[in-house]
Design an enzyme around this catalytic site. Structure first.
Site, mmCIF file in Angstrom:
data_model
loop_
_atom_site.group_PDB
_atom_site.id
_atom_site.type_symbol
_atom_site.label_atom_id
_atom_site.label_comp_id
_atom_site.label_asym_id
_atom_site.label_seq_id
_atom_site.Cartn_x
_atom_site.Cartn_y
_atom_site.Cartn_z
ATOM 1 N N TYR A 90 -32.834 65.002 -9.754
ATOM 2 C CA TYR A 90 -33.980 64.338 -9.292
ATOM 3 C C TYR A 90 -35.093 65.538 -8.875
ATOM 4 O O TYR A 90 -34.708 66.021 -7.794
ATOM 5 C CB TYR A 90 -33.799 63.166 -8.288
ATOM 6 C CG TYR A 90 -35.184 62.428 -7.868
ATOM 7 C CD1 TYR A 90 -36.273 62.339 -8.418
ATOM 8 C CD2 TYR A 90 -35.201 61.546 -6.781
ATOM 9 C CE1 TYR A 90 -37.437 61.741 -8.296
ATOM 10 C CE2 TYR A 90 -36.131 60.903 -6.616
ATOM 11 C CZ TYR A 90 -37.171 60.760 -7.226
ATOM 12 O OH TYR A 90 -38.274 59.915 -7.098
ATOM 13 N N LYS A 116 -35.041 63.430 -13.759
ATOM 14 C CA LYS A 116 -36.274 62.706 -13.730
ATOM 15 C C LYS A 116 -37.085 63.652 -13.022
ATOM 16 O O LYS A 116 -37.029 64.370 -11.922
ATOM 17 C CB LYS A 116 -36.018 61.473 -12.592
ATOM 18 C CG LYS A 116 -37.531 60.902 -12.441
ATOM 19 C CD LYS A 116 -37.304 59.480 -11.127
ATOM 20 C CE LYS A 116 -38.978 59.269 -11.291
ATOM 21 N NZ LYS A 116 -38.714 58.149 -10.020
#
Length: 334
Positions: free
Chosen positions: A172, A200
């Site tokens: 992330y 992400k």
């Protein structure tokens, strides 16, 4: 919506004992020998909110309704306990309950769970629990608070996580909030693990995202911001969108149109226009309370509230957000 999420990332107090592995999760989808955790890469995951009642306690009944709403809207998957899910505001025990509740109502959606904490013991504990209840993958934020540890330290942290679980792991990248980015060197060091699924990227940086796309085409380099959605989809990648809390149907429409070889960029423009209207009508409301309020309006209830330390909406903010939503609902179809 504009948000300052740095305040949500407080350190979890204490350390939990590492749990046993439990029942193994179903085998992840294989793509060229790499386990990405989903049947296809170009897909829409919603970064869901975590519903709380008026006392600020997790509301399992509302979570069921939220999961059913996203499934009805056409979401391919749900990320549970990401930033929009206020993950750092919940205890380890609460996070396990939230995960279990989401999994009970996943239907045919792909579920990723955010296990991240500032310490590896609790991160592994939450990750093992997610694996044991059948999560399809993880979205693991770096150990926040420690402003950009050396890459060697990040490699060690993630190595311990990768060796503790076998389900697909996504890293992330949200440096504006976590204060810890995902460097290219880290991804290269972790490529030896077949369950490195992707990232992400919520940085919003077009240049940085382009570098991720160029360097790791075999992974699923998902965008977390709508400004990078076009290069993501054109490169055969997916997206994890907080916009899906207010507009899960409009977010899903983008990917439905893409698969049908339709004008998916027009659907994206429609989503971004809707988001712009809601920002104009925000009146300084914090994003968590605002997303939950608008989602509740769209679902027809139940009411959902922000978790402390974020305040609830004023009556004026509610009225303004409702007016903005009414304006969005009157927009011509894309």
């Amino acid at each position: 919506m504009n948000m300052n999420r740095r305040e949500t990332l407080a350190l979890a107090a204490g350390a939990a004992a590492i749990s046993t592995l439990g029942t193994a999760a179903p085998a992840a989808a294989q793509m060229g020998g790499r386990r990405l955790g989903s049947k296809e890469k170009v897909a829409y995951w919603v970064a869901t909110v975590t519903p709380c009642d008026v006392r600020g306690q997790f509301d399992p009944g509302a979570m069921k309704a939220v999961m059913e709403w996203h499934r009805k809207c056409g979401a391919d998957g749900v990320v549970v306990l990401g930033t929009s899910g206020e993950f750092a505001s919940f205890s380890v025990a609460e996070r396990k309950l939230i995960t279990e509740t989401a999994m009970q109502h996943k239907g045919n959606m792909n579920i990723m769970v955010g296990p991240g904490t500032s310490n590896i013991v609790e991160t592994i504990d939450i990750a093992k629990h997610a694996q044991s209840v059948g999560a399809d993958g993880l979205l693991a934020i770096p150990p926040f608070y420690f402003n950009q540890p050396p890459v060697e330290g990040l490699i060690d942290y993630y190595t311990r996580l990768f060796e503790a679980v076998s389900i697909p792991i996504n890293l992330y990248h949200i440096p504006g909030t976590s204060e810890v980015g995902i460097p290219i060197e880290l991804l290269k060091a972790l490529m030896k693990y077949p369950h490195l699924a992707g990232i992400k990227d919520s940085s919003g940086s077009a240049e940085g995202f382009a570098e991720f796309l160029k360097g790791f085409p075999e992974l699923n380099m998902r965008c977390g911001t709508s400004n990078n959605l076009i290069p993501a989809v054109e490169a055969g990648m997916g997206a994890i969108l907080a916009d899906g809390n207010m507009f899960s149907d409009k977010s899903a429409d983008i990917f439905t149109a893409y698969r049908a070889k339709g004008d998916w960029k027009a659907k994206l423009a429609h989503l971004r226009a809707a988001g712009g209207i809601m920002r104009d009508y925000n009146m300084g409301a914090n994003s968590y309370a605002a997303m939950k309020y608008v989602l509740s309006l769209r679902m027809g209830g139940p009411a959902m509230y922000a978790r402390t330390p974020y305040p609830q909406l004023t009556d004026a903010q509610k009225a303004s957000l409702k007016a903005g939503l009414d304006k969005v609902m009157q927009m011509p179809a894309a």
